[in-house]
Design an enzyme around this catalytic site. Structure first.
Site, PDB file in Angstrom:
ATOM      1  N   HIS A 254      40.205  47.632  53.818  1.00  0.00           N
ATOM      2  CA  HIS A 254      40.824  46.401  53.321  1.00  0.00           C
ATOM      3  C   HIS A 254      41.294  45.579  54.509  1.00  0.00           C
ATOM      4  O   HIS A 254      41.727  46.144  55.517  1.00  0.00           O
ATOM      5  CB  HIS A 254      42.016  46.744  52.414  1.00  0.00           C
ATOM      6  CG  HIS A 254      42.410  45.599  51.554  1.00  0.00           C
ATOM      7  ND1 HIS A 254      43.248  44.609  51.993  1.00  0.00           N
ATOM      8  CD2 HIS A 254      42.045  45.272  50.297  1.00  0.00           C
ATOM      9  CE1 HIS A 254      43.384  43.714  51.031  1.00  0.00           C
ATOM     10  NE2 HIS A 254      42.664  44.090  49.990  1.00  0.00           N
ATOM     11  N   ASP A 306      39.113  48.879  44.176  1.00  0.00           N
ATOM     12  CA  ASP A 306      37.796  49.018  43.547  1.00  0.00           C
ATOM     13  C   ASP A 306      37.368  50.472  43.403  1.00  0.00           C
ATOM     14  O   ASP A 306      36.684  50.841  42.459  1.00  0.00           O
ATOM     15  CB  ASP A 306      36.729  48.290  44.381  1.00  0.00           C
ATOM     16  CG  ASP A 306      36.791  46.796  44.184  1.00  0.00           C
ATOM     17  OD1 ASP A 306      37.403  46.358  43.209  1.00  0.00           O
ATOM     18  OD2 ASP A 306      36.229  46.064  45.021  1.00  0.00           O
TER      19      ASP A 306
END
Ligand code: ACO
Length: 369
Positions: A254, A306
């Site tokens: 991320h 996700d």
């Protein structure tokens, strides 16, 4: 001309605007309008968080009721949208259907206030998403029910079954996590389009285009593909091989969270709950857990939202090709809040680029080239 300021590629670490909508922090914190995500996940529901994101404060009871019934009313789709969805070739990506449908709504509607446009776009997206899949399969469309909450309705339309309470509760948490995340690629895209004073339909259409990419929303579909393929004992080898080949493992990493993504931490707990009662759940949970451990051991990269949302959606019986569209159906509230915020103190986004191309070339007429 003023001197150019060079910034890192991808604008990493560069603050390009101010926002009071949400903040993600490298320490693993995420707040929506000042409230920690953990608190909202535990105590709130989708409609309340959507109100909070759009308007900036927690609603009073009557405001929430009014907001929820407006959303419910605006879920009705013009028949021409259903007709449009049927025109797509069966192998189309549902994100293409959705992006085109939202753009089309912009041509059909004549609403006056920004608020009514925002509610309409968001509510209609909740119906377009499940029906995009049905359109591609040439299945009959499903319409929302009046006796279900927003999240229940979505899950009902996605699976054609009235959901169990606990399933709907878990699904609703994932929707809440997907709703907003400061200046991610799609929200930035929405703000760039808003800064030209374009309309919210166009801005959301652009947000959908940005979300489709595998480095953003598209990752949650690729994640499920390899989770389904692997056995728990294959996880470490898979990670080793992927890293050796220089490939990125979807669902990991991320831009902001380098130690942990708080939404992934909570989602892992919900996956564990769900896995206990769903067929193949225990195996899927184990594969995820082993993958998480292997990626951390070999590369110190944590899973992102996700990675855990994908198996949750799968165990809830949702078709994998709808993972990114579901993300969109929730993130649309964040996009619309960014749209409004951008207009409050608008300045056109128009950055500069350093020209590295050729100069002073001699033009040769086409006949002699
Ligand atoms: N698998 C393997 N290595 C990775 C991964 C990954 N998923 N993510 C980052 N890395 C590595 C990079 O290869 C790089 O390694 P190096 O320094 O040895 O070259 C280092 O970590 C930094 O990676 P960047 O891509 O530069 O970091 P950035 O902040 O730009 O990346 C991103 C963020 C794009 C999300 C990246 O982690 C990625 O591509 N992940 C996979 C796609 C994904 O899951 N996207 C979903 C994002 S979350 C969401 O949309 C809800």
């Amino acid at each position: 001309m003023a001197e150019q300021i060079r910034v890192p590629k991808g604008l990493a670490g560069v603050a390009v605007t101010e926002t009071s909508i949400s903040k993600s922090d490298p320490s693993g914190q995420l707040i929506y309008r000042g409230y920690p995500i953990e608190v909202l996940a535990e105590k709130s529901n989708f409609e309340e968080v959507a109100f909070l994101i759009l308007k900036g404060y927690l609603p009073k009871k009557y405001e929430l009721e009014e907001f929820s019934s407006k959303l419910q009313r605006e879920m009705r789709l013009d028949e021409r949208i259903y007709t449009l969805m049927k025109l797509f070739p069966p192998n189309s990506d549902p994100m293409d259907v959705i992006r085109t449908a939202v753009s089309f709504i912009g041509s059909l509607e004549r609403k006056d206030s920004l608020e009514s446009k925002q509610i309409s776009i968001a509510a209609k997206l909740a119906v377009i998403v499940p029906n995009s899949h049905r359109a591609l399969l040439n299945h009959e469309f499903v319409k929302p029910r009046e006796d279900l909450s927003y999240a229940e309705n979505m899950l009902y339309m996605l699976t054609s079954k009235i959901p169990e309470k606990e399933d709907a509760w878990i699904f609703e948490r994932e929707l809440i996590f997907y709703m907003e995340h400061d200046l991610n690629a799609s929200s930035f895209t929405v703000r760039v389009v808003a800064s030209t004073l374009s309309d919210p339909y166009s801005s959301v259409t652009a947000g959908l285009a940005a979300l489709k990419g595998p480095l953003h929303g598209g990752a949650n579909e690729e994640v499920m593909e390899y989770i389904l393929r692997l056995r728990p004992e294959d996880a470490e080898n898979f990670v080793r091989e992927e890293l050796k080949a220089g490939r990125k493992i979807m669902g990991f990493g991320h831009r902001v969270y380098k130690k942990f993504d708080p939404r992934a931490v909570l989602s892992k707990k919900y996956l564990e709950l769900l896995a206990r009662k769903k067929r193949d759940g225990e195996r899927i949970y184990k594969v995820c857990d082993m993958l998480e451990k292997a990626v951390w051991a070999l590369k110190q990269i944590p899973p992102n939202l996700d990675f855990y949302a994908a198996p949750i959606f799968y165990l809830l019986g949702i078709p994998v090709s709808l993972n990114t569209p579901i993300f969109a159906s929730s993130r649309v509230f964040g996009w619309l809040a960014h749209y409004s915020e951008q207009l409050e103190e608008n300045k056109l986004f128009r950055p500069d680029a350093i020209y590295v191309g050729k100069k002073d070339l001699k033009y040769i007429p086409i006949e002699t080239r």
